[in-house]
Motif scaffolding. Structure first.
Motif, PDB file in Angstrom:
ATOM      1  N   GLY A 108     -20.726  51.233   6.504  1.00  0.00           N
ATOM      2  CA  GLY A 108     -21.376  49.899   6.949  1.00  0.00           C
ATOM      3  C   GLY A 108     -21.249  49.216   8.383  1.00  0.00           C
ATOM      4  N   ASN A 109     -20.162  49.686   8.884  1.00  0.00           N
ATOM      5  CA  ASN A 109     -19.725  49.260  10.112  1.00  0.00           C
ATOM      6  C   ASN A 109     -20.078  50.303  11.483  1.00  0.00           C
ATOM      7  N   THR A 110     -20.954  51.055  11.158  1.00  0.00           N
ATOM      8  CA  THR A 110     -21.447  52.092  12.126  1.00  0.00           C
ATOM      9  C   THR A 110     -22.261  51.646  12.947  1.00  0.00           C
ATOM     10  N   THR A 111     -22.489  52.019  14.183  1.00  0.00           N
ATOM     11  CA  THR A 111     -23.331  51.579  15.099  1.00  0.00           C
ATOM     12  C   THR A 111     -24.706  51.550  14.671  1.00  0.00           C
ATOM     13  N   LEU A 112     -24.998  52.782  13.946  1.00  0.00           N
ATOM     14  CA  LEU A 112     -26.487  52.808  13.523  1.00  0.00           C
ATOM     15  C   LEU A 112     -26.851  51.956  12.431  1.00  0.00           C
ATOM     16  N   ASN A 113     -25.889  51.486  11.508  1.00  0.00           N
ATOM     17  CA  ASN A 113     -26.023  50.501  10.303  1.00  0.00           C
ATOM     18  C   ASN A 113     -26.391  49.172  11.086  1.00  0.00           C
ATOM     19  N   VAL A 129     -26.279  52.511   1.426  1.00  0.00           N
ATOM     20  CA  VAL A 129     -25.622  51.255   2.526  1.00  0.00           C
ATOM     21  C   VAL A 129     -26.932  51.014   3.487  1.00  0.00           C
ATOM     22  N   TYR A 130     -27.311  52.169   4.103  1.00  0.00           N
ATOM     23  CA  TYR A 130     -28.244  51.828   5.005  1.00  0.00           C
ATOM     24  C   TYR A 130     -29.659  51.222   4.569  1.00  0.00           C
ATOM     25  N   LEU A 131     -29.768  51.592   3.389  1.00  0.00           N
ATOM     26  CA  LEU A 131     -31.142  51.249   2.825  1.00  0.00           C
ATOM     27  C   LEU A 131     -31.134  49.747   2.443  1.00  0.00           C
ATOM     28  N   GLN A 132     -29.892  49.402   2.013  1.00  0.00           N
ATOM     29  CA  GLN A 132     -29.664  48.208   1.593  1.00  0.00           C
ATOM     30  C   GLN A 132     -29.710  47.090   2.880  1.00  0.00           C
ATOM     31  N   GLY A 133     -29.162  47.671   3.811  1.00  0.00           N
ATOM     32  CA  GLY A 133     -28.907  46.618   5.129  1.00  0.00           C
ATOM     33  C   GLY A 133     -30.486  46.520   5.624  1.00  0.00           C
ATOM     34  N   ILE A 134     -31.095  47.347   5.330  1.00  0.00           N
ATOM     35  CA  ILE A 134     -32.414  47.322   5.574  1.00  0.00           C
ATOM     36  C   ILE A 134     -33.481  46.230   4.834  1.00  0.00           C
TER      37      ILE A 134
END
Length: 376
Positions: free
Chosen positions: A21-26, A283-288
């Protein structure tokens, strides 16, 4: 030396998806999506204020939704850059603000469906307008009460991205799937998931009933002398109503799926390589998805509507006359200030005036004022 009784004690492995969740990408994805939502929500609010012909009652509800969505987006950006896996006053504050604003958005989305159903299908616009005092009391008050109670109980904070994507929500302690996990589930339901499920089911019911009403009127009037553009307008409205619950489901689906995985899996299953790989994608898709509601509303309820397009063309042509040939637009046509004859009624979702007048025949709303409705 005797090593027979010597043993190595390993510290318990805590459940956390903070490394994802705390990666630069996310963080970048969440930030970009939130900025788009802020932009979209701002345009919805500004156009409602500046363009008088878009000041309908349903678009006023959309403004309330946009206010909530913009607060959610701003708080998510703030939460995405807080220290990883650390509880702080800033984290708790962000959780309180974003959770409250999310509930505001859920409630007003539901009220939009109730308003449209009451006004069109039940043909009781006066009743729908009288219900606004209740909408305001429940829509703003209940979320504040619920989340304030959660704050008082000390359950808001950093969830180590077990339930969210870079932002704070329900505070997680210990291994993350300890004896307290039932408490986490209850508070997730109370502060979000139960309301999310309830709202989805209810808007599915109300929009389904409204679609059924529109189709009944279409079938009943297809043999009458109604011009094709009126039928097409009603059919577009019918189609657009289909997408309202679908978009809601798509944007919230990854977060709901992660919630279901958490409550149905053991601690060992949650830490398995297979689950970790699935969670990384979710996690990535939820963030978007959960950051995109404001932008989705802008696309769906503004950018794709004819009234917004016509007003935008008029605005751009005023500052750049060369666009007249590109858009083939007659700039001499001035916007109306809801000047359609009330006896002509209205169609839903900001259809242009002629379509609004004609489609009303299909919807049997001839005694209603055009100022009530606009969401397509």
């Amino acid at each position: 030396m005797n090593f027979a009784n010597t043993s190595t004690t390993h510290p318990p492995v805590t459940l956390s998806f903070g490394d994802i969740g705390n990666t630069t990408l996310n963080r970048a994805l969440v930030t970009i999506t939130c900025l788009l939502s802020l932009l979209g929500a701002s345009i919805i609010i500004i156009t409602y204020v500046e363009w008088k012909d878009m000041r309908s009652t349903s678009r006023r509800i959309l403004v309330y939704i946009s206010i909530a969505d913009s607060i959610v987006a701003a708080s998510y950006i703030f939460g995405a850059y807080l220290p990883q896996n650390t509880n702080s006053n800033a984290c708790t504050t962000q959780s309180f603000i974003s959770t409250t604003a999310n509930l505001w958005s859920f409630f007003w989305t539901l009220f939009m469906a109730i308003f449209l159903y009451t006004t069109i299908a039940m043909q009781k616009p006066s009743t729908a307008l009288k219900m606004f005092w209740m909408y305001h009391g429940i829509g703003w008050g209940v979320p504040v009460f619920v989340v304030s109670f959660a704050l008082f109980e000390g359950v808001l904070g950093n969830d180590r991205d077990i339930f969210s994507s870079a932002w704070c929500w329900i505070k997680v302690q210990g291994s993350g799937k300890s004896t307290q996990h039932h408490s986490y589930i209850i508070w997730m339901l109370v502060t979000g998931k139960a309301w999310e499920i309830l709202v989805f089911v209810l808007i599915l019911i109300f929009y389904g009933l409204l679609k059924w009403h529109l189709r009944e009127e279409l079938h009943r009037n297809e043999r009458h002398r109604i011009r094709s553009n009126a039928l097409n307008a009603a059919k577009r409205a019918d189609k657009r109503l289909t997408f309202v619950p679908v978009i809601f489901l798509i944007l919230r689906s990854c977060g709901m799926l992660r919630f279901c995985i958490y409550i149905s899996s053991s601690e060992e299953e949650l830490k398995s390589t297979k689950t970790l790989n699935i969670q990384e994608v979710l996690v990535y898709l939820q963030g978007i998805g959960e950051s995109a509601q404001g932008f989705a509303n802008f696309i769906f309820f503004c950018l794709l509507t004819k009234k917004f397009q016509e007003n935008s063309r008029r605005l751009f042509y005023r500052h750049c006359p060369c666009l007249e040939e590109i858009w083939e637009y007659d700039a001499t046509i001035e916007p109306t200030d809801q000047s359609i004859n009330p006896a002509d009624g209205y169609n839903i979702l900001d259809l242009e005036s002629t379509e609004m007048n004609e489609t009303v025949t299909l919807s049997r709303t001839s005694n209603l004022n055009t100022n009530y409705l606009a969401i397509t």
